[in-house]
Scaffold this motif. Structure first.
Motif, PDB file in Angstrom:
ATOM      1  N   ARG A 115      -7.100  -1.820   8.131  1.00  0.00           N
ATOM      2  CA  ARG A 115      -6.333  -1.827   9.499  1.00  0.00           C
ATOM      3  C   ARG A 115      -5.175  -3.060   9.623  1.00  0.00           C
ATOM      4  O   ARG A 115      -4.210  -2.657  10.219  1.00  0.00           O
ATOM      5  N   SER A 116      -5.167  -3.999   8.717  1.00  0.00           N
ATOM      6  CA  SER A 116      -3.995  -5.015   8.532  1.00  0.00           C
ATOM      7  C   SER A 116      -3.045  -4.248   7.633  1.00  0.00           C
ATOM      8  O   SER A 116      -2.125  -4.957   7.553  1.00  0.00           O
ATOM      9  N   LEU A 117      -3.012  -3.155   7.066  1.00  0.00           N
ATOM     10  CA  LEU A 117      -2.229  -2.653   6.027  1.00  0.00           C
ATOM     11  C   LEU A 117      -1.412  -1.302   6.703  1.00  0.00           C
ATOM     12  O   LEU A 117      -2.070  -0.545   7.648  1.00  0.00           O
ATOM     13  N   HIS A 118      -0.301  -0.936   6.185  1.00  0.00           N
ATOM     14  CA  HIS A 118       0.222   0.192   6.488  1.00  0.00           C
ATOM     15  C   HIS A 118       0.662   0.875   5.148  1.00  0.00           C
ATOM     16  O   HIS A 118       1.383   0.152   4.424  1.00  0.00           O
ATOM     17  N   VAL A 119       0.437   2.208   4.946  1.00  0.00           N
ATOM     18  CA  VAL A 119       0.966   2.982   3.728  1.00  0.00           C
ATOM     19  C   VAL A 119       1.655   3.927   4.021  1.00  0.00           C
ATOM     20  O   VAL A 119       1.621   4.685   5.168  1.00  0.00           O
ATOM     21  N   ASP A 120       2.303   4.583   2.939  1.00  0.00           N
ATOM     22  CA  ASP A 120       3.066   5.934   3.192  1.00  0.00           C
ATOM     23  C   ASP A 120       2.240   7.074   3.230  1.00  0.00           C
ATOM     24  O   ASP A 120       2.648   8.100   3.942  1.00  0.00           O
ATOM     25  N   MET A 121       1.054   6.992   2.524  1.00  0.00           N
ATOM     26  CA  MET A 121       0.247   8.456   2.424  1.00  0.00           C
ATOM     27  C   MET A 121      -1.221   7.923   2.076  1.00  0.00           C
ATOM     28  O   MET A 121      -1.574   6.918   1.360  1.00  0.00           O
ATOM     29  N   THR A 122      -2.016   8.336   2.754  1.00  0.00           N
ATOM     30  CA  THR A 122      -3.664   8.493   2.476  1.00  0.00           C
ATOM     31  C   THR A 122      -3.908   9.739   2.002  1.00  0.00           C
ATOM     32  O   THR A 122      -3.763  10.575   2.360  1.00  0.00           O
ATOM     33  N   ILE A 123      -4.565   9.569   0.626  1.00  0.00           N
ATOM     34  CA  ILE A 123      -5.203  10.827   0.108  1.00  0.00           C
ATOM     35  C   ILE A 123      -6.676  10.564   0.155  1.00  0.00           C
ATOM     36  O   ILE A 123      -7.409   9.750  -0.473  1.00  0.00           O
ATOM     37  N   MET A 124      -7.313  11.613   0.618  1.00  0.00           N
ATOM     38  CA  MET A 124      -8.734  11.535   1.009  1.00  0.00           C
ATOM     39  C   MET A 124      -9.531  12.422   0.530  1.00  0.00           C
ATOM     40  O   MET A 124      -9.232  13.994   0.640  1.00  0.00           O
ATOM     41  N   GLY A 125     -10.769  12.389  -0.004  1.00  0.00           N
ATOM     42  CA  GLY A 125     -11.682  13.307  -0.317  1.00  0.00           C
ATOM     43  C   GLY A 125     -12.750  13.503   0.610  1.00  0.00           C
ATOM     44  O   GLY A 125     -12.862  12.479   1.350  1.00  0.00           O
ATOM     45  N   VAL A 126     -13.369  14.532   0.992  1.00  0.00           N
ATOM     46  CA  VAL A 126     -14.334  14.572   2.191  1.00  0.00           C
ATOM     47  C   VAL A 126     -15.619  15.272   1.615  1.00  0.00           C
ATOM     48  O   VAL A 126     -15.557  15.892   0.870  1.00  0.00           O
ATOM     49  N   HIS A 127     -16.439  15.164   2.384  1.00  0.00           N
ATOM     50  CA  HIS A 127     -17.869  15.715   2.159  1.00  0.00           C
ATOM     51  C   HIS A 127     -17.868  17.319   2.800  1.00  0.00           C
ATOM     52  O   HIS A 127     -18.318  18.094   2.046  1.00  0.00           O
ATOM     53  N   GLY A 128     -17.150  17.522   3.805  1.00  0.00           N
ATOM     54  CA  GLY A 128     -17.107  18.765   4.450  1.00  0.00           C
ATOM     55  C   GLY A 128     -15.921  19.012   5.338  1.00  0.00           C
ATOM     56  O   GLY A 128     -15.291  18.205   5.815  1.00  0.00           O
ATOM     57  N   ILE A 129     -15.400  20.113   5.208  1.00  0.00           N
ATOM     58  CA  ILE A 129     -14.388  20.808   6.011  1.00  0.00           C
ATOM     59  C   ILE A 129     -14.782  21.725   7.038  1.00  0.00           C
ATOM     60  O   ILE A 129     -15.333  22.894   6.363  1.00  0.00           O
ATOM     61  N   ASP A 130     -14.804  21.969   8.495  1.00  0.00           N
ATOM     62  CA  ASP A 130     -14.961  22.956   9.144  1.00  0.00           C
ATOM     63  C   ASP A 130     -14.146  23.240  10.359  1.00  0.00           C
ATOM     64  O   ASP A 130     -13.553  22.204  10.556  1.00  0.00           O
TER      65      ASP A 130
END
Length: 269
Positions: free
Chosen positions: A164-179
């Motif tokens: 939360r103390s940082l700011h990025v251009d992009m987060t690339i996220m893997g997930v357990h599930g998508i629904d």
């Protein structure tokens, strides 16, 4: 009938009845019991069903169980390579990006070597290990602290505070599930909180997930589908799912695992 068509038919029957027997499936599909058993083996490895004596039953996808990193690293490896290569093409030199924990993001890290002047924030011990192994002077890696998960991710209040103390251009996220209704989910409550911090820290959220993640619902929601700027998945994702996602996600990119030229053979919606 091709194997994917048989397996889709098996899933339909399984979801209709809650359980299937090999003997019944041979009659329905007109193939040998050995063919059915091979299909069930493949589907069980993908987590699509649970094998029992003489048949299979439905997997409970609303689960708090979290497989370990090693168990997940051998699943859908070709699809993960294709997805990771395509996702890496979205990263530009000079960017600050965040990468969450997981086997698909770990695969992604190996594709970042040619991208200059990167700053990477990650809570993944595996991702950090890959990036440090590249021995680059133009790469800065920020590893959060926290409590270690079965996926070798660092989660909890320390990780959340750092993110939360940082700011990025992009987060690339893997997930357990998508629904469609549950959105992005994970079975780990602390990981959900940590990943929500990653979502909030970024201008753009890129989710990378193979087709087997569709319809899987973990215990805790990370974010709704509307939070996703780009979803990179493989072309085995059912057309019905692509249609549903297209209405909720900024961009859906489906890649082919058979192609070595992933960028040219990606379907973008």
């Amino acid at each position: 009938m091709l194997a994917p068509q048989r397996q889709a038919r098996i899933l339909e029957e399984l979801h209709r009845t809650g359980g299937v027997r090999v003997s019944n499936l041979t009659e329905i599909l007109g193939v040998s019991d050995m063919t059915i058993r091979r299909d069930l083996d493949v589907m069980a490895r993908k987590g699509l069903l649970s094998k029992v004596h003489g048949g299979a039953t439905v997997v409970d996808t609303a689960s708090a169980d979290e497989p370990g990193f090693e168990a997940k690293s051998v699943r859908e490896t070709a699809e993960k390579q294709a997805i990771a290569a395509r996702a890496a093409s979205l990263v530009r030199p000079g960017m600050a990006i965040a990468i969450t924990a997981g086997t698909t993001t770990w695969t992604l890290a190996t594709h970042l070597a040619a991208i200059a002047n990167l700053t990477v924030v990650t809570n993944s011990l595996k991702v950090a290990e890959v990036l440090h192994g590249q021995g680059r002077r133009d790469l800065t890696v920020v590893l959060t602290g926290g409590i270690r998960t079965p996926s070798d991710g660092l989660v909890g209040p320390i990780a959340v505070h750092a993110i939360r103390s940082l700011h990025v251009d992009m987060t690339i996220m893997g997930v357990h599930g998508i629904d469609e209704r549950a959105g992005l989910t994970t079975p780990n409550l602390l990981e959900a909180e940590t990943n929500r911090a990653f979502v909030d820290s970024a201008r753009r959220l890129v989710v990378i997930a193979d087709n087997t993640k569709w319809g899987v619902v973990g215990l805790s929601q990370i974010a709704p589908l509307e939070s996703v700027s780009t979803l990179v998945t493989d072309d085995k994702l059912p057309h019905s799912a692509v249609s549903q996602l297209r209405d909720r996600v900024g961009e859906v990119i489906c890649v082919s695992k058979e192609s070595s030229l992933y960028l040219s053979e990606a379907a973008v919606y």
